[in-house]
Design an enzyme around this catalytic site. Sequence first.
Site, PDB file in Angstrom:
ATOM      1  N   LYS A  30      52.706  57.884   4.120  1.00 57.71           N
ATOM      2  CA  LYS A  30      51.845  56.745   4.475  1.00 57.71           C
ATOM      3  C   LYS A  30      50.358  57.040   4.233  1.00 57.71           C
ATOM      4  O   LYS A  30      49.623  56.162   3.778  1.00 57.71           O
ATOM      5  CB  LYS A  30      52.083  56.308   5.924  1.00 57.71           C
ATOM      6  CG  LYS A  30      51.626  57.294   6.981  1.00 57.71           C
ATOM      7  CD  LYS A  30      51.943  56.799   8.373  1.00 57.71           C
ATOM      8  CE  LYS A  30      51.592  57.835   9.418  1.00 57.71           C
ATOM      9  NZ  LYS A  30      50.174  58.095   9.552  1.00 57.71           N
ATOM     10  N   THR A  31      49.924  58.270   4.507  1.00 59.19           N
ATOM     11  CA  THR A  31      48.505  58.604   4.288  1.00 59.19           C
ATOM     12  C   THR A  31      48.172  58.506   2.799  1.00 59.19           C
ATOM     13  O   THR A  31      47.093  58.042   2.418  1.00 59.19           O
ATOM     14  CB  THR A  31      48.181  60.015   4.828  1.00 59.19           C
ATOM     15  OG1 THR A  31      48.613  60.087   6.189  1.00 59.19           O
ATOM     16  CG2 THR A  31      46.689  60.302   4.771  1.00 59.19           C
ATOM     17  N   ASP A 213      46.018  52.549  10.369  1.00 57.92           N
ATOM     18  CA  ASP A 213      47.082  53.560  10.419  1.00 57.92           C
ATOM     19  C   ASP A 213      47.758  53.524  11.793  1.00 57.92           C
ATOM     20  O   ASP A 213      47.139  53.130  12.780  1.00 57.92           O
ATOM     21  CB  ASP A 213      46.449  54.936  10.173  1.00 57.92           C
ATOM     22  CG  ASP A 213      47.482  56.023   9.933  1.00 57.92           C
ATOM     23  OD1 ASP A 213      48.647  55.694   9.650  1.00 57.92           O
ATOM     24  OD2 ASP A 213      47.112  57.209  10.027  1.00 57.92           O
ATOM     25  N   GLU A 214      49.029  53.955  11.858  1.00 57.85           N
ATOM     26  CA  GLU A 214      49.787  54.026  13.127  1.00 57.85           C
ATOM     27  C   GLU A 214      49.699  52.691  13.886  1.00 57.85           C
ATOM     28  O   GLU A 214      49.451  52.659  15.092  1.00 57.85           O
ATOM     29  CB  GLU A 214      49.252  55.167  14.022  1.00 57.85           C
ATOM     30  CG  GLU A 214      49.301  56.545  13.386  1.00 57.85           C
ATOM     31  CD  GLU A 214      50.701  57.136  13.270  1.00 57.85           C
ATOM     32  OE1 GLU A 214      51.691  56.403  13.511  1.00 57.85           O
ATOM     33  OE2 GLU A 214      50.812  58.320  12.933  1.00 57.85           O
ATOM     34  N   GLN A 244      58.868  54.731  15.650  1.00 51.86           N
ATOM     35  CA  GLN A 244      58.070  55.807  16.248  1.00 51.86           C
ATOM     36  C   GLN A 244      57.083  55.271  17.286  1.00 51.86           C
ATOM     37  O   GLN A 244      56.056  55.895  17.561  1.00 51.86           O
ATOM     38  CB  GLN A 244      57.314  56.573  15.152  1.00 51.86           C
ATOM     39  CG  GLN A 244      58.250  57.314  14.203  1.00 51.86           C
ATOM     40  CD  GLN A 244      57.489  58.180  13.222  1.00 51.86           C
ATOM     41  OE1 GLN A 244      56.949  59.230  13.570  1.00 51.86           O
ATOM     42  NE2 GLN A 244      57.435  57.747  11.981  1.00 51.86           N
ATOM     43  N   ARG A 596      60.656  65.655  12.952  1.00 53.45           N
ATOM     44  CA  ARG A 596      59.602  66.662  12.722  1.00 53.45           C
ATOM     45  C   ARG A 596      60.149  67.795  11.855  1.00 53.45           C
ATOM     46  O   ARG A 596      59.377  68.547  11.263  1.00 53.45           O
ATOM     47  CB  ARG A 596      59.102  67.290  14.041  1.00 53.45           C
ATOM     48  CG  ARG A 596      58.410  66.393  15.055  1.00 53.45           C
ATOM     49  CD  ARG A 596      57.387  65.477  14.507  1.00 53.45           C
ATOM     50  NE  ARG A 596      57.977  64.202  14.127  1.00 53.45           N
ATOM     51  CZ  ARG A 596      57.428  63.320  13.310  1.00 53.45           C
ATOM     52  NH1 ARG A 596      56.287  63.564  12.752  1.00 53.45           N
ATOM     53  NH2 ARG A 596      58.038  62.172  13.026  1.00 53.45           N
TER      54      ARG A 596
END
Length: 661
Positions: A30-31, A213-214, A244, A596
């Site tokens: 995503k970044t 973002d997020e 998430q 993770r």
Amino acid sequence: MLSHLNAPQREAVKYLDGPCLVLAGAGSGKTRVITQKIAYMVQQCGLDARNIAAITFTNKAAREMQERVGKLLDARSAKQLTVCTFHALGVRIVRQEAKLVGLKPQFSILDSADILQIITELSGNADKATAKGIQWTISGWKNALITPGEAEKLVNDEASYAAAKIYPAYEKTLRAYQGVDFDDLIALPVRLFDSNPEAQERWQHKLRYLLVDEYQDTNRAQYKLLRQIAGDRGAFTAVGDDDQAIYAWRGADVENLNLLQRDYPKLRVIKLEQNYRSSNRILNAANTLIANNEKLFEKKLWSEHGLGEHIHVVMARDPDHEAELVAMKLSAHKFEFKTHFSDYAILYRGNHQARLFEQQLRNHRIPYVISGGQSFFDRAEIRDLMSYLRLLANEDDDLAFIRAVTTPRRGIGAATLEALGNYAGTRHVSLFAATFEEGAGEHVAARQLEGVRKFGAYIKQLAHRAHREPAGALLEDLLRTIGYEAWLMENCEVREAQTRWRNVRDFVDWLSRKGEQDDKNLHDLVQTIALINMLDKGNEEEADAVQLATLHASKGLEFGHVFLVGVEEGLLPHQSSIDEDKIEEERRLMYVGVTRAQRSLTITACERRRFGGEIRSVEISRFVDELGDGTKRSGKDAEPVSKEEGKARFANLRAMLGKPE
């Protein structure tokens, strides 16, 4: 420039015809999408970098994004871009529009400890737990944009009644200090834009395209701010993952994903499902687990990393045995595969679980760092120095005045401050302003008043210089004048004094560098520090050490090998969530833990655990069964190792030790 992106990533980067929601699964890049989209808009579409804002949730994420964009854009464009947190954007808006919100540009941002102190005093010195409860309730109301008047109508128990009673006085106190709390940094711009269309238009013109973002972590106030700036044209890209969403307890509202679809009917939804992090065994387990939740959007993670190892589920007798098993397995795995300690993480539901793992890691001489420990900025010596800096920036900050004037001691005690406070109260001015009024002499003893005025004159002199001189030179002068090092040596044990002074030196050196790099004077740096403190608690420097972290703190991180511990009913899912039928967020927390892991995942649970004074049997978490058939059990349920596998393992160990067959 987009050839290295997959098809959905390219679509997300190039779509500029309206509002866009990018559903970015864990580890799906995503970044990369956000940074490439910024570069695409500037280089291919001719948008001016100064009109683009990328908004993150932590300073660390903002720094990472700024660095990555810096490699894609020329230096001038990269510098003009706005890359910051929601709260840092709020600071910019409030500072620029200070007059319209009833503040001066150099307002104080009060931290959690300051707020707790104010609430404790307003509630008649309530105990810490009660005051914290009130603080939490008021913060929740502010995040939901509920005013003190509206809060009175929402009272439904004793705790909310206490909070509603204090809320108006709390707001009044903040304004008297020319201060804001963390929640105000969003709520004040939202209220301003509601009441002042000209100010709103100014910021819509300034920030013509937003990337958030997020997005699943936004609260209602943040969503409203996004809408106010984006306006009806909806020039934004929101990037998030409903799977998430794990911050409901601090005001985040996953319903904001639904609101986007309602408020922007032409919303383009793009799914990123290719994962670049984990093996398919881990991803299949994560997909199977999260499928048990009601879904806003269907998506399935996959990767090109092959099937990978089984997920190991290990049963321990009790928490001591669990910690010992994890330390031994980690040590053996590192030895066998020649990895680094930083490739490993031990993740748990609650901070209280860390202690036993710390003990065992120390026993096995395994270095570790803990996420979410005491922030550097929370140390007493740093708070002492910060009280001076806050006062330089804002003379009306009474909390900073009290700490600074009494540290080091100047013969000014509680009685002097109480007398000065009473006088300031009748005059409706700050303690600093009251110090210089003629009437103060009738309330405060002459010798003490002389000391306070001498202190005030020095602060005024420093404040005057703060606009003109480098931050470093001013700080050195401050430390010398107040004799802080000598005061530490007199009041602390030698070793403690040396440690605290070293922290002060680190802080001053860091501030000096930051002032030079960012071309900021001491006034500007004070607000920067307040935001860093509140947004980045627990960000550790990179070190070759095992990472211990709560599942909440682990979000956004990745590790080669993960130990997910205490996966039992009552812990994960947590008992309070079971009682309140809020299992879905706990399942998302488990999903975050599972995703993770890059190469291996070990899940541990205990057969017995102490609750209060008694030891009880516990059950393994329902989430383990929900992972599907990619798990392999050890302990009592372990499948016996085949003769061939045993021989192969033994041969491998002999080879590593350099011994012949």
